[in-house]
Design a protein around this motif. Structure first.
Motif, PDB file in Angstrom:
ATOM      1  N   UNK A 165      13.422  -1.602   7.336  1.00  0.00           N
ATOM      2  CA  UNK A 165      13.641  -1.762   6.689  1.00  0.00           C
ATOM      3  C   UNK A 165      12.568  -0.758   5.251  1.00  0.00           C
ATOM      4  N   UNK A 166      13.153   0.094   4.340  1.00  0.00           N
ATOM      5  CA  UNK A 166      12.492   0.162   3.432  1.00  0.00           C
ATOM      6  C   UNK A 166      10.927  -1.089   2.700  1.00  0.00           C
ATOM      7  N   UNK A 167       9.773  -0.711   2.620  1.00  0.00           N
ATOM      8  CA  UNK A 167       8.844  -1.995   1.925  1.00  0.00           C
ATOM      9  C   UNK A 167       7.852  -0.887   0.789  1.00  0.00           C
ATOM     10  N   UNK A 168       7.542  -1.715   0.124  1.00  0.00           N
ATOM     11  CA  UNK A 168       7.269  -1.264  -0.801  1.00  0.00           C
ATOM     12  C   UNK A 168       5.379  -2.190  -0.150  1.00  0.00           C
ATOM     13  N   UNK A 169       4.377  -1.260  -0.371  1.00  0.00           N
ATOM     14  CA  UNK A 169       3.447  -1.222  -0.088  1.00  0.00           C
ATOM     15  C   UNK A 169       2.508  -1.695  -1.558  1.00  0.00           C
ATOM     16  N   UNK A 170       1.114  -3.318  -1.817  1.00  0.00           N
ATOM     17  CA  UNK A 170       0.828  -3.258  -2.662  1.00  0.00           C
ATOM     18  C   UNK A 170      -0.915  -3.750  -2.729  1.00  0.00           C
ATOM     19  N   UNK A 197       0.026  -8.777   5.823  1.00  0.00           N
ATOM     20  CA  UNK A 197       0.326  -7.908   6.977  1.00  0.00           C
ATOM     21  C   UNK A 197      -0.991  -8.313   7.599  1.00  0.00           C
ATOM     22  N   UNK A 198      -2.568  -8.588   7.156  1.00  0.00           N
ATOM     23  CA  UNK A 198      -3.047  -8.694   7.793  1.00  0.00           C
ATOM     24  C   UNK A 198      -3.311  -9.991   8.812  1.00  0.00           C
ATOM     25  N   UNK A 222      -9.364  -2.456   6.113  1.00  0.00           N
ATOM     26  CA  UNK A 222      -8.034  -2.797   6.954  1.00  0.00           C
ATOM     27  C   UNK A 222      -8.008  -3.037   7.792  1.00  0.00           C
ATOM     28  N   UNK A 223      -7.845  -4.642   8.439  1.00  0.00           N
ATOM     29  CA  UNK A 223      -7.889  -4.618   9.561  1.00  0.00           C
ATOM     30  C   UNK A 223      -6.253  -4.883  10.313  1.00  0.00           C
ATOM     31  N   UNK A 280       4.658  -5.362   1.359  1.00  0.00           N
ATOM     32  CA  UNK A 280       3.578  -6.000   2.204  1.00  0.00           C
ATOM     33  C   UNK A 280       2.172  -5.941   0.959  1.00  0.00           C
ATOM     34  N   UNK A 281       1.185  -6.837   1.519  1.00  0.00           N
ATOM     35  CA  UNK A 281       0.127  -7.117   0.104  1.00  0.00           C
ATOM     36  C   UNK A 281      -0.925  -6.883   1.133  1.00  0.00           C
ATOM     37  N   UNK A 282      -2.959  -6.318   0.747  1.00  0.00           N
ATOM     38  CA  UNK A 282      -3.429  -6.048   1.499  1.00  0.00           C
ATOM     39  C   UNK A 282      -4.563  -5.546  -0.211  1.00  0.00           C
TER      40      UNK A 282
END
Length: 480
Positions: A194-199, A172-173, A182-183, A95-97
């Motif tokens: 499931x496990x996710x990796x924030x970026x 995800x925004x 971050x909205x 997930x990118x933000x």
């Protein structure tokens, strides 16, 4: 003097540097396109959705990533990567933000060409469609009423599959913002549990030439300004993999909010409860030039808190023809009386203050009515024009003076006063000094410039054509 120097520098680099960069970028893009065509040769769309690419096709991925990264380097973009990317077994979803520019798309080349979520129309684009299709994207079908559910099912299927699918990359925004906060994250990436990796993605440049929102410069201007900078920086930071607990697996919204909090802390920015739907509403309000457009989301939330929406107070007030005598100047006590609100309620006071821009205790109640009613009940723009003509009609008889008419068009079609005067004169052929909405309608239906009022829905007309990417831009950094 400094501004003049910057402009001179940009002009020189436009002549000297821009042609070279564009030529090199085109070479790498065409090379990537040809390679993607080769990799997709003999495959149908069903094949791409059925199983992951394998064999020699899969081995083309690193080459495509190299070519994509070369495009960004040729454009003067220095991409700095921090942290370590997890593999698919550790985190099936990235997930990118924050998502703030079309240049964010370059992250797919830094993350090994993961699958993306994209509109079906993008995949048919003859220029970038092949590159998009090579990622084996999850398509969103806008004409399918079940598209949202089908997209979620596909994300869950891919993320939990035993097959060697690419990781799924999601913003995800759901829209571009100006990176000041971050909205609200849409829950699509979090449904699989499931496990996710924030970026996290940053653009730590002195001059912001990348932010692409509905109040900022166009994409072409931003691209030009970026390509005429000696260099620009993009920073990509991979945060530790976030593994959801049992409660988060059961509640995707909780999962999304908790991940957002982690990312906001890493970015050093606050979170905001704006949603994608809020952004769409503000974009349309801004495009129409509705009164107090940037505050309408907050105004609607206050109305909900005061239960005005359930009672349809404003709608009933307008239809009753029992309005204030001087609606353009009412004080707080009149405002409370008209809406049947308690003057001691904090929300009531705040609602009034949002329209009391001059802090003189007086507001234009007509602006309030148009702002809250024009965007409700799925009204089209033509409906909004009719509504504005009724609200700004000072005669109360449906006879619009030139001032009434110009104000109605200014706050619905964003027409200048001068242009509205011209239209008024053409409609008022008999020089009566007034026109009616029906007079205007009969005139407009014959004019090409008003064709969109009769052929397109408000959704089609007012969502800016920036791949649906819009956002509140109250604190946007400006480009000189």
């Amino acid at each position: 003097m400094m501004k003049l120097t910057k402009q001179l520098k940009t002009a020189i680099l436009t002549v000297v540097l821009l042609p070279i960069r564009v030529s090199i970028i085109c070479f790498f893009l065409i090379s990537g396109w040809l390679l993607a065509c080769l990799g997709l040769w003999g495959l149908t769309e069903e094949d791409l959705r059925a199983k992951p690419l394998a064999g020699w096709r899969r081995k083309l991925t690193p080459v495509l990533c190299f070519l994509g990264q070369s495009v960004y380097r040729a454009g003067g973009m220095n991409v700095v990567v921090k942290g370590k990317q997890a593999d698919r077994k550790e985190a099936p979803i990235l997930v990118i933000a924050p998502h703030s520019t079309f240049l964010d798309g370059g992250i797919i080349y830094a993350t090994g060409f993961p699958s993306i979520i994209v509109r079906r129309e993008s995949g048919t684009n003859p220029y970038i469609g092949k590159l998009i299709n090579f990622t084996q994207p999850v398509y969103v079908w806008r004409d399918d009423p079940d598209s949202r559910q089908n997209t979620i099912k596909e994300i869950i299927s891919r993320a939990t599959s035993d097959q060697d699918w690419p990781q799924i990359l999601i913003f995800p925004e759901g829209t571009c913002t100006n990176r000041s906060c971050l909205i609200t994250f849409k829950p699509g990436a979090f449904y699989p549990g499931v496990p996710i990796q924030p970026v996290c993605i940053r653009y730590p440049n002195k001059l912001d030439t990348v932010t692409w929102t509905w109040e900022g410069p166009s994409a072409l201007k931003l691209l030009w300004l970026t390509l005429t900078q000696p260099y620009s920086y993009c920073e990509i930071e991979f945060l530790p993999v976030y593994t959801p607990n049992e409660e988060e697996k059961r509640d995707p919204k909780l999962f999304a909010n908790n991940v957002r909090a982690v990312m906001a802390k890493a970015l050093g920015v606050p979170v905001s409860d704006y949603t994608y739907g809020d952004c769409k509403l503000m974009a349309r309000a801004k495009e129409m030039n509705l009164p107090n457009a940037t505050s309408l989301v907050e105004i609607q939330k206050i109305r909900h808190r005061l239960n005005l929406h359930q009672a349809n107070v404003e709608e009933n007030l307008l239809n009753s023809n029992v309005l204030c005598q001087n609606c353009d100047r009412i004080i707080f006590s009149e405002f409370c009386k008209l809406l049947n609100l308690s003057p001691n309620e904090h929300a009531t006071q705040h609602l009034f203050r949002l329209y009391d821009k001059n802090c003189n205790g007086v507001i234009d109640f007509r602006d309030y009515l148009l702002g809250v009613l024009a965007l409700s009940n799925s009204r089209t723009t033509l409906d909004a024009v009719k509504l504005a003509c009724k609200i700004y009609d000072t005669s109360g008889l449906g006879r619009l003076s030139v001032e009434d008419f110009s104000k109605a068009l200014f706050h619905t079609l964003a027409f200048s006063k001068e242009y509205a005067f011209e239209i008024f004169e053409q409609v008022d052929r008999n020089k009566l000094g007034y026109i009616t909405f029906d007079n205007f309608l009969a005139y407009a239906v014959k004019k090409a410039e008003f064709a969109n009022l009769f052929s397109l829905s408000h959704e089609e007309k007012f969502i800016p054509q920036r791949n649906g990417e819009i956002c509140p831009n109250d604190f946007a950094k400006k480009v000189d």
